[in-house]
Design a protein around this motif. Structure first.
Motif: not given
Length: 178
Positions: A96-104, A134-143
């Protein structure tokens, strides 16, 4: 919002793993509510260890990243190995690190359902906690509802966690406003 796209990733390399079955069951619940779904498990996420630059030309990694880019929500499931997530799932999440430069960036703003399985409560709960971190580190919102499933308990794991899984899927849809 049109039909949301929910991507589930995780499981093991075994075709009939408990984690893979639970991910598929969660996606089936989401499909029943009108979602488009993608399941990425087993060989679909059997990537080489993450190292910057090692994804170049790897079509499986490119497909994985495109699925994540198009996701409106994510469900991550991992077996608990020695008290934490499996190497297979950790490596997939490392990419998922490869998404670091994406708009999201990463999972920014996405609801993320979490499922942890293990042959005992201790590993299931600690794996769920690791997935939340990990989800928090990836800026996601765990349910709020995450599933820690003890696969050593007697009975069908899908039936045993049906109610909790419905709550988790409902929370994903609530977050999406669907």
């Amino acid at each position: 919002m049109s039909a949301p796209h929910i991507v589930a990733l995780g499981g093991t390399l075994r075709a009939q793993s408990a984690t893979g079955k639970l991910l598929a069951a969660a996606l089936a619940m989401a499909e029943a509510r009108g979602a488009r779904t993608t399941l990425l498990t087993g060989d679909a996420i059997a990537f080489p260890h993450y190292e910057p630059g090692n994804a170049d030309g790897n079509e499986a990694i490119a497909r994985y990243l495109e699925a994540l880019r198009s996701a409106d929500a994510i469900i991550v499931g991992s077996p608990g190995y020695h008290g934490t997530l499996s190497g297979l799932v950790k490596t997939a999440l490392d990419y998922v690190e490869l998404l670091r430069g994406d708009e999201r960036v990463y999972f920014d703003g996405l609801p993320v359902g979490l499922i942890a399985t293990a042959a005992g409560w201790q590993a299931a709960v600690s794996t769920l906690q690791a997935l939340r971190t990990i989800t928090h580190s990836l800026r996601g919102w765990p349910t709020p509802m995450g599933l820690a499933i003890n696969t050593a308990e007697p009975g069908d794991v899908i039936v045993a966690c049906d109610g909790a899984m419905r709550v988790m899927v409902d929370q994903i849809f609530d977050f999406l406003g669907s």
